[in-house]
Enzyme design. Structure first.
Site, PDB file in Angstrom:
ATOM      1  N   ARG A 108      28.419  49.273  37.360  1.00  0.00           N
ATOM      2  CA  ARG A 108      29.905  48.556  37.097  1.00  0.00           C
ATOM      3  C   ARG A 108      29.286  47.085  37.912  1.00  0.00           C
ATOM      4  O   ARG A 108      28.876  47.306  39.014  1.00  0.00           O
ATOM      5  CB  ARG A 108      30.888  49.659  37.346  1.00  0.00           C
ATOM      6  CG  ARG A 108      31.256  50.500  38.601  1.00  0.00           C
ATOM      7  CD  ARG A 108      32.576  50.336  39.221  1.00  0.00           C
ATOM      8  NE  ARG A 108      32.678  48.863  39.630  1.00  0.00           N
ATOM      9  CZ  ARG A 108      32.017  48.302  40.956  1.00  0.00           C
ATOM     10  NH1 ARG A 108      31.438  48.810  41.377  1.00  0.00           N
ATOM     11  NH2 ARG A 108      33.293  47.360  40.736  1.00  0.00           N
ATOM     12  N   ALA A 118      30.233  42.910  37.307  1.00  0.00           N
ATOM     13  CA  ALA A 118      30.004  42.031  36.568  1.00  0.00           C
ATOM     14  C   ALA A 118      28.277  41.655  36.537  1.00  0.00           C
ATOM     15  O   ALA A 118      26.896  42.272  35.873  1.00  0.00           O
ATOM     16  CB  ALA A 118      30.402  40.953  37.120  1.00  0.00           C
ATOM     17  N   ASP A 176      35.118  38.655  36.428  1.00  0.00           N
ATOM     18  CA  ASP A 176      34.380  39.462  34.773  1.00  0.00           C
ATOM     19  C   ASP A 176      34.016  38.072  34.162  1.00  0.00           C
ATOM     20  O   ASP A 176      32.217  38.051  34.127  1.00  0.00           O
ATOM     21  CB  ASP A 176      34.529  41.123  34.841  1.00  0.00           C
ATOM     22  CG  ASP A 176      34.957  41.388  35.173  1.00  0.00           C
ATOM     23  OD1 ASP A 176      34.050  42.737  35.660  1.00  0.00           O
ATOM     24  OD2 ASP A 176      35.519  41.524  36.557  1.00  0.00           O
ATOM     25  N   ASN A 229      39.305  38.836  35.775  1.00  0.00           N
ATOM     26  CA  ASN A 229      39.125  39.426  37.063  1.00  0.00           C
ATOM     27  C   ASN A 229      39.898  41.399  36.873  1.00  0.00           C
ATOM     28  O   ASN A 229      40.697  40.971  35.782  1.00  0.00           O
ATOM     29  CB  ASN A 229      38.893  39.411  38.621  1.00  0.00           C
ATOM     30  CG  ASN A 229      38.154  39.813  39.380  1.00  0.00           C
ATOM     31  OD1 ASN A 229      36.790  40.409  39.735  1.00  0.00           O
ATOM     32  ND2 ASN A 229      39.448  40.743  40.442  1.00  0.00           N
TER      33      ASN A 229
HETATM   34  O1  MRU Z   1      35.288  47.654  35.391  1.00  0.00           O
HETATM   35  P1  MRU Z   1      34.298  47.098  36.673  1.00  0.00           P
HETATM   36  O2  MRU Z   1      34.233  48.228  38.328  1.00  0.00           O
HETATM   37  O3  MRU Z   1      33.074  47.101  36.117  1.00  0.00           O
HETATM   38  O4  MRU Z   1      35.386  46.064  36.901  1.00  0.00           O
HETATM   39  C1  MRU Z   1      34.347  44.829  37.479  1.00  0.00           C
HETATM   40  C2  MRU Z   1      34.759  44.857  39.053  1.00  0.00           C
HETATM   41  O5  MRU Z   1      34.213  44.979  39.826  1.00  0.00           O
HETATM   42  C3  MRU Z   1      35.659  43.540  39.108  1.00  0.00           C
HETATM   43  O6  MRU Z   1      36.424  43.206  38.029  1.00  0.00           O
HETATM   44  C4  MRU Z   1      35.342  42.891  40.064  1.00  0.00           C
HETATM   45  O7  MRU Z   1      35.970  42.091  40.776  1.00  0.00           O
HETATM   46  C5  MRU Z   1      34.551  41.589  39.707  1.00  0.00           C
HETATM   47  S1  MRU Z   1      33.063  42.100  38.937  1.00  0.00           S
HETATM   48  C6  MRU Z   1      32.119  41.407  40.220  1.00  0.00           C
END
Ligand code: MRU
Length: 377
Positions: free
Chosen positions: A54, A56, A248, A258
C-alpha cells in the site's frame, strides 16, 4: 531502511529467480515480517487490492513489476494486447493513488515502440526497475529538501526536540525506500537534529500504529503513538512544530488527497499557526486535475471499521468485533486538503508553493499533455 539491522527495500526481484518479485506482507506487520512472492499479474492485483502492499509509491512500483510479469507470461503473438488488458485490470485495483496509473502508462509507453517479444520483455523489466529505483531516489531527495525545514525549526528551539506530527504511513513502507513524509525525518536525524514524531494511529487500518511506529522503531527515531483525535489538542498546547504528511494524488493546483483525517489535521494546524507540509514525488501529481473535488475517493469495506485485528495472547492474529452486528459503516479511505491550507509541497526538485503557477513551472517538462491546463470551473 532497516529491519532488525538489515537493509531492505519494500519490493525487489527475487535473487534466485528473475521471474518472481518479492514484497513484504504489510497486513501482518508489526507482528510478523513475512515476504511474499508475486508470480503473475493476478498476484500483483491482489497484493494491491488487499493491501499486502500500500502507499502511493509502492502501489506504483508493484504495478510496474506486475506489467513485467504480464510480459513474461504473455503469448508472443498477443503480448502488447495482453499488456494493455493487464494495465486496465491493475488500474482497477485501487482508485485514489495516482502512482498506479502513472506507472502502468509508463511501462506501456516504453514497450509501444517495440515489436520483438524479447525486446518487450526486457523493456518491461528495465522500466519496472527504473520506476522502483527512481521512487527510492526521489524520496531520498525529498529527504534532503525537507531536512532544511526541520533544521530551521531546530535552530529556533535549540534546547528542545523538534516535534513533528504525521498521519498514516507515508514512510519507507509506502514507497520503495526512505518514504516521502519520513525521508526528511530520517535525513534530519542523520544530521544530528533532536526530533520526536507524534504518530496518528490512523483508523481504521491503523497504518500509523502498525506501520509508522514499527518503521520509526526499527530506525531508532523517537516517537509517540496518539489517537487520531489528539492532534488538535497537542497543537493547541504548543507540542507540535510541524505537520508532515504524504499524498496519494495531488492536483496541479496543489489540492492534496491523502489518508482520511489529513484535512482535519490541516485545519487544526492552520488554526494554531503551525506549518503543514506535504511530501510527494512528482509521480503523485495528477497534471490533468485542477480541482481536488474531482479526485476519486476510495470507499472500502465497512468491516474495516466494525472489526479490528491484533495479536492474541497465544501469538495468533485475531480479528474482533467493535460494533453491533449489522451496523451501517461508511469507510471513506481518503480526504482532500485544499491547497490554501498547505504551506508547501516537498518534492524531489525542492519545496514548492501549493499553487498552480509554481507547480507547473517546476515540472513543465513532466507535463506532456497540456490540453486541460488552466481550465477553471
Ligand atoms: O490506503 P493506503 O495505506 O494505501 O493509503 C496511502 C497512505 O499510506 C497515505 O495516504 C499516505 O499518507 C500517502 S501514500 C504515500
Amino acid at each position: 531502511m532497516k529491519v532488525n539491522g538489515t537493509h531492505y527495500r519494500t519490493i525487489w526481484l527475487s535473487a534466485d529467480d528473475p521471474t518472481t518479485v518479492e514484497i513484504i506482507d504489510q497486513r501482518q506487520l508489526p507482528h510478523r515480517f513475512v515476504v511474499v512472492p508475486l508470480r503473475s499479474v493476478e498476484d500483483s492485483f491482489t497484493a494491491i487490492k488487499d493491501m499486502l502492499v500500500r502507499g502511493a509509491g509502492l502501489i506504483g512500483a508493484t504495478a510496474g513489476y506486475g506489467m513485467y510479469l504480464t510480459a513474461l507470461q504473455a503469448d508472443d503473438h498477443s503480448i502488447l494486447d495482453e499488456m494493455a488488458r493487464a494495465g486496465a485490470y491493475l488500474k482497477s485495483a485501487r482508485p485514489t493513488a495516482r502512482n498506479l496509473g502513472w506507472a502502468i502508462d509508463r511501462v506501456l509507453a516504453a514497450v509501444a515502440g517495440h515489436d520483438a517479444p524479447e525486446a518487450i520483455r526486457e523493456t518491461s523489466l528495465a522500466t519496472a526497475v527504473a520506476i522502483a529505483d527512481e521512487d527510492a531516489e526521489f524520496c531520498r531527495l525529498i529527504g534532503e529538501h525537507g531536512k532544511a525545514l526541520i533544521q530551521e525549526i531546530a535552530s529556533s528551539k535549540p534546547a528542545d526536540p523538534v516535534n513533528i506530527l504525521t498521519h498514516c504511513n507515508a514512510g519507507w513502507l509506502a514507497f520503495v525506500d526512505y518514504g516521502s513524509a519520513t525521508a526528511p525525518i530520517y535525513a534530519a536525524r542523520d544530521a544530528g537534529i533532536d526530533l520526536h514524531v507524534w504518530v496518528d494511529e490512523t483508523r481504521p487500518w491503523n497504518q500509523g500504529s502498525r506501520l509508522t511506529c514499527w518503521e520509526l522503531g526499527q530506525e531508532g527515531v523517537n516517537h509517540t503513538l496518539i489517537t487520531d483525535n489528539a492532534g488538535g489538542h497537542l497543537m493547541q498546547h504548543g507540542l507540535v512544530d510541524l505537520v508532515l504528511v504524504g499524498s496519494d494524488r495531488t492536483t496541479r493546483t496543489g489540492d492534496v488527497a491523502n489518508k482520511i483525517g489529513t484535512y482535519l489535521k490541516a485545519l487544526s494546524a492552520r488554526d494554531n499557526n503551525i506549518p503543514f507540509y506535504v511530501a510527494l514525488p512528482s509521480s503523485t501529481f495528477d497534471w490533468q486535475l485542477a480541482h481536488g473535488t474531482d479526485i476519486e475517493i476510495e470507499i472500502r469495506s465497512g468491516d474495516e471499521i466494525t472489526t479490528i485485528a491484533g495479536l492474541a495472547k497465544d501469538g495468533t492474529i485475531e480479528s474482533v468485533k467493535l460494533a453491533p452486528d449489522g451496523v451501517e459503516a461508511a469507510n471513506y479511505g481518503f480526504d482532500v486538503t485544499p491547497s490554501r491550507l498547505v504551506n508547501g509541497l516537498i518534492t524531489e526538485r525542492g519545496i514548492v508553493a501549493a499553487e498552480e503557477a509554481a507547480i507547473v513551472e517546476l515540472f513543465t517538462d513532466k507535463i506532456t499533455d497540456t490540453r486541460s491546463l488552466h481550465v477553471t470551473r
